[in-house]
Design a protein around this motif. Structure first.
Motif, PDB file in Angstrom:
ATOM      1  N   GLU A 119       0.791  -1.120  -0.085  1.00 15.93           N
ATOM      2  CA  GLU A 119      -0.096  -0.027   0.061  1.00 15.93           C
ATOM      3  C   GLU A 119       1.156   1.185  -0.171  1.00 15.93           C
ATOM      4  N   ILE A 120       1.969   1.286   0.640  1.00 14.14           N
ATOM      5  CA  ILE A 120       2.730   2.699   1.037  1.00 14.14           C
ATOM      6  C   ILE A 120       4.162   2.322   0.367  1.00 14.14           C
ATOM      7  N   GLU A 121       4.324   3.041  -0.527  1.00 14.26           N
ATOM      8  CA  GLU A 121       5.828   3.293  -1.044  1.00 14.26           C
ATOM      9  C   GLU A 121       6.591   4.399  -0.430  1.00 14.26           C
ATOM     10  N   ILE A 122       7.685   3.837   0.208  1.00 18.78           N
ATOM     11  CA  ILE A 122       8.843   4.917   0.746  1.00 18.78           C
ATOM     12  C   ILE A 122       9.969   4.839  -0.449  1.00 18.78           C
ATOM     13  N   SER A 123      10.441   6.009  -0.906  1.00 19.65           N
ATOM     14  CA  SER A 123      11.276   6.392  -1.738  1.00 19.65           C
ATOM     15  C   SER A 123      12.632   6.569  -1.144  1.00 19.65           C
ATOM     16  N   GLU A 124      13.798   6.353  -1.846  1.00 17.24           N
ATOM     17  CA  GLU A 124      15.170   6.439  -1.388  1.00 17.24           C
ATOM     18  C   GLU A 124      15.597   7.815  -0.515  1.00 17.24           C
ATOM     19  N   ASP A 125      14.681   8.625  -0.860  1.00 15.49           N
ATOM     20  CA  ASP A 125      15.083   9.958  -0.223  1.00 15.49           C
ATOM     21  C   ASP A 125      14.391   9.734   1.335  1.00 15.49           C
ATOM     22  N   ASP A 126      13.803   9.073   1.586  1.00 14.02           N
ATOM     23  CA  ASP A 126      13.115   8.742   2.979  1.00 14.02           C
ATOM     24  C   ASP A 126      13.454   7.644   3.644  1.00 14.02           C
ATOM     25  N   PHE A 127      14.584   6.878   3.460  1.00  8.15           N
ATOM     26  CA  PHE A 127      14.952   5.809   4.225  1.00  8.15           C
ATOM     27  C   PHE A 127      16.932   5.867   4.172  1.00  8.15           C
ATOM     28  N   ARG A 128      17.232   5.261   4.913  1.00 10.85           N
ATOM     29  CA  ARG A 128      18.822   5.213   4.986  1.00 10.85           C
ATOM     30  C   ARG A 128      19.397   3.682   5.215  1.00 10.85           C
ATOM     31  N   VAL A 129      20.341   3.434   4.637  1.00 11.97           N
ATOM     32  CA  VAL A 129      20.863   2.052   4.651  1.00 11.97           C
ATOM     33  C   VAL A 129      22.226   1.872   5.422  1.00 11.97           C
ATOM     34  N   SER A 130      22.380   0.724   6.105  1.00 15.48           N
ATOM     35  CA  SER A 130      23.727   0.913   6.838  1.00 15.48           C
ATOM     36  C   SER A 130      24.759   0.608   6.048  1.00 15.48           C
ATOM     37  N   ALA A 131      26.098   0.975   6.570  1.00 11.98           N
ATOM     38  CA  ALA A 131      27.360   0.768   5.778  1.00 11.98           C
ATOM     39  C   ALA A 131      27.519  -0.717   5.328  1.00 11.98           C
ATOM     40  N   THR A 132      26.975  -1.633   6.296  1.00  7.34           N
ATOM     41  CA  THR A 132      27.021  -3.159   6.206  1.00  7.34           C
ATOM     42  C   THR A 132      25.924  -3.546   5.187  1.00  7.34           C
TER      43      THR A 132
END
Length: 482
Positions: A261-274
């Protein structure tokens, strides 16, 4: 009289050598050449262990001979302060200054301890380490071929000793040709390590970076692998609060989709270094339980369909169950300006100040609504209770007593802790988890359904006054253990 004189002479003969030895010992403390034999910590369990390195702020013991007349102490050629009360002829207790300039930043500084006494100077090779390194992220273009660049962004890559690519099957290739850049720009304080992929590296593995302070590793993949989702920090986070998902191969993540239902774009999340954790906020509540899917360079990975299990909620103070009555309790809705700042609809909270000894306060009495999401025959020992809680301040000596399916048999002494860290956390919503049989007396879920009461009572058994006590609770749910 003659016999008495002989006795006195005999005693003097015994005492004079002892005094001479004492005087000689004092002279050695003051005038003998100092010697540093070893350095150890003040930890009595490590009294027999010697060290040749330490960290800023650490207390150490310098052991040797003829140290009693110490005048100055230097570490890395910088004079440090010390307390003469902690000085003997054989030991000196000092603290390595927290602001000591390190050889990691200035290689011209000697890695040594120097003690200056009236009898001379003693030195001892000793390395004060910089902070441990950390990796923020890696950068490469897929597929990575031999000779292609790999960049690792991180902090504290000081005194870099070795870089090794360790393949998943155990192969090891040491990287000897690399570039280390410390704080490359004023805008970016991270350090970088850059090298080209050597021939023969396995497709997947770890890059192991060894610095003098510590060893760290970061996973790598030369070809894109599909993402895999393993777990959520909460299966029902409060809307607007940060939560995370864990897994593998979160490389070049493009989007995260919630319950289809809900899509979160790459501007609204962060990915760990690992590349194994994605942090995000739930912008709104899904309408039904579903999966989380991650779209990344390697394709789409999908979780089990257990996220946002609305059918398992027994009390949310909005649509399922409701607040009945209580002491010091009320309904709250996040306004962005005051705790808990954000809520999913309404939450029930307790706000009280200057709480002295009190065996019954901050009570929340509510009516639960049970669903058929769990078979009636399921033992309560095989069911989890989960809820979200926001604690504004440490509870101090206050604990919770909880009872579900009320018969006045409350479980006391409960301190809410994060299901992720096992520690109480403040100023944010955290998930709490416990086994249902620990807070109810019914043997099965079917028996529990006969009584719809839900109680939380606050208790301060001590005379110590807790100045501020404040918590909010929401989304109480029952989940069958896997």
């Amino acid at each position: 009289m003659k016999a008495m004189a002989n006795i006195k002479f005999f005693l003097l003969a015994l005492v004079i050598p002892v005094l001479a030895g004492f005087v000689s010992s004092c002279d050695n403390d003051d005038d003998g050449a100092p010697v540093i034999l070893q350095v150890r910590t003040t930890d009595p369990e490590k009294a027999d262990s010697t060290f040749v390195q330490g960290t800023p702020g650490q207390m150490i013991v310098i052991e040797g001979r003829n140290l009693g007349s110490v005048k100055d102490i230097y570490i890395n050629d910088q004079k440090i302060s010390f307390n003469h009360n902690y000085v003997t002829s054989t030991s000196i207790i000092v603290v390595i200054p927290a602001n000591l300039e390190l050889s990691a930043y200035d290689p011209s500084l000697p890695k040594e301890i120097k003690v200056v006494t009236s009898g001379g100077i003693a030195t001892y090779a000793f390395h004060v380490l910089a902070a441990a390194p950390s990796v923020i992220r890696t950068q490469m273009s897929f597929p990575v071929m031999p000779g292609d660049p790999i960049t690792i962004f991180g902090t504290n890559f000081y005194e870099l000793e070795k870089i090794v690519m360790v393949g998943k099957n155990g192969s090891e290739i040491e990287i000897t040709d690399y570039t280390w850049i410390d704080t490359p720009t004023a805008e970016d304080e991270t350090s970088t390590i850059r090298f080209n992929l050597p021939a023969g590296a396995e497709d997947m593995g770890e890059i192991v970076i060894t610095c003098a302070a510590a060893e760290i590793s970061v996973p790598y993949a030369l070809t894109v692998q599909p993402p895999v989702i393993k777990s959520f920090s909460s299966d029902m986070p409060v809307v607007g609060s940060e939560f995370f998902i864990t897994g593998e191969n979160f490389l070049s993540v493009k989007s995260v989709r919630i319950c289809n239902e809900i899509e979160i774009s790459e501007d609204d999340f962060r990915v760990s270094a690992t590349n194994d954790t994605i942090y995000m906020k739930l912008p709104s509540a899904p309408s039904a339980v579903g999966s989380i899917s991650v779209s990344a360079a390697g394709g789409v990975g999908q979780s089990d369909p257990t996220f946002y299990p609305l059918g398992n909620v027994i009390l949310d103070f909005d649509n399922v169950g409701g607040f009945s009555w209580g002491a010091d309790a009320a309904m709250y809705e996040g306004d962005g300006a005051n705790p808990p700042f954000i809520t999913t609809g309404k939450a029930c909270g307790v706000v009280k100040s200057n709480v002295g000894q009190n065996w019954w306060f901050g009570a929340i009495y509510a009516n639960a609504v049970y669903t058929n999401s769990i078979p009636d025959s399921t033992p309560t020992s095989e069911i989890l209770v989960r809820y979200e809680i926001y604690m504004t301040y440490p509870f101090g000596t206050i604990t919770h007593s909880i009872q579900i399916g009320g018969d006045n048999s409350m479980t006391s002494g409960i301190v809410p802790v994060s299901a992720i860290t096992g520690e109480p956390e403040y100023g944010k919503w955290i998930p709490v988890e416990m086994t249902l049989s620990d807070v109810c007396t019914q043997a099965t879920y079917g028996e529990l359904k006969a009584n719809n009461t839900f109680y939380i009572v606050s208790v301060n058994p001590q005379t110590e006054v807790v100045p501020n006590y404040e918590f909010y609770i929401d989304n109480i749910r029952l989940i069958k253990k896997k």
